[in-house]
Scaffold this active site. Sequence first.
Site: not given
Ligand code: DX5
Ligand code: ZN
Length: 220
Positions: A14, A39, A43, A72
């Site tokens: 991500s 990824h 938001m 996402h």
């Molecule tokens: C959270 C995101 C994740 C996040 C994951 O809302 O959807 O993709 O960036 O980060 P880690 O692996 O640090 O939890």
């Molecule tokens: Zn995510």
Amino acid sequence: MQTKENKEILIAPSVLSADFSRLGEEVKNVCDAGCDYVHIDVMDGHFVPNLTMGPMIVKSIAKASSKPLDIHLMVKNVPFFVELFAPLKPAFMSVHIEEVQHLHRIIWQIKDLGIKAGVVLNPHTNEQDLEYILPDVDLVLLMSVDPGFSGQSFIPSSLKKLENLKNLRDRLNPNCILEIDGGVSDKNITALKNAGIDMVVAGSYIFGSNDYKQAIQSLR
Ligand code: DX5
Ligand code: ZN
């Protein structure tokens, strides 16, 4: 020989945890380190209490990336965002079940755009809610943290949920990919594999390491 049981999992770092002052370089480095997808956490400041990337930034990421994108969407007004990001031709685009009123319509909209469609579940959402949509999706993304930020702790009940979801998936749509997102690290990867995960998102675990290749290998 790779059987279904010992198959390699797919890794999608991500970029939310990347250094945004060097975004292009970070994306290139993580691709060179051997990830499968990149990824992208979109938001909107409404569905989640954080604001991240619009299509201009994601377009730059796509340019720097040698791997397909896994988008996402953590947003309200989902159809608007689907249209906004579709021209970037991601491999996957996933929408939250908690936000969508007419889920089949959105899933079919994404597929009609030539993109694989995923549905995302927040940690408290029951996997049984997927019964009537699972046959129509290419991917289910389980959140193992409340969405909004990287670097949060893995919610332990996500493991049981993954096991239940795998049973449902095996029964209703064996080709559907099971992905998990939030707090994934070397501490829980074995349990996730044993529970049947196909693809993991990892933000802080990969970008927080000083060797992306080694971090990705340790998850595989
Ligand atoms: C959270 C995101 C994740 C996040 C994951 O809302 O959807 O993709 O960036 O980060 P880690 O692996 O640090 O939890
Ligand atoms: Zn995510």
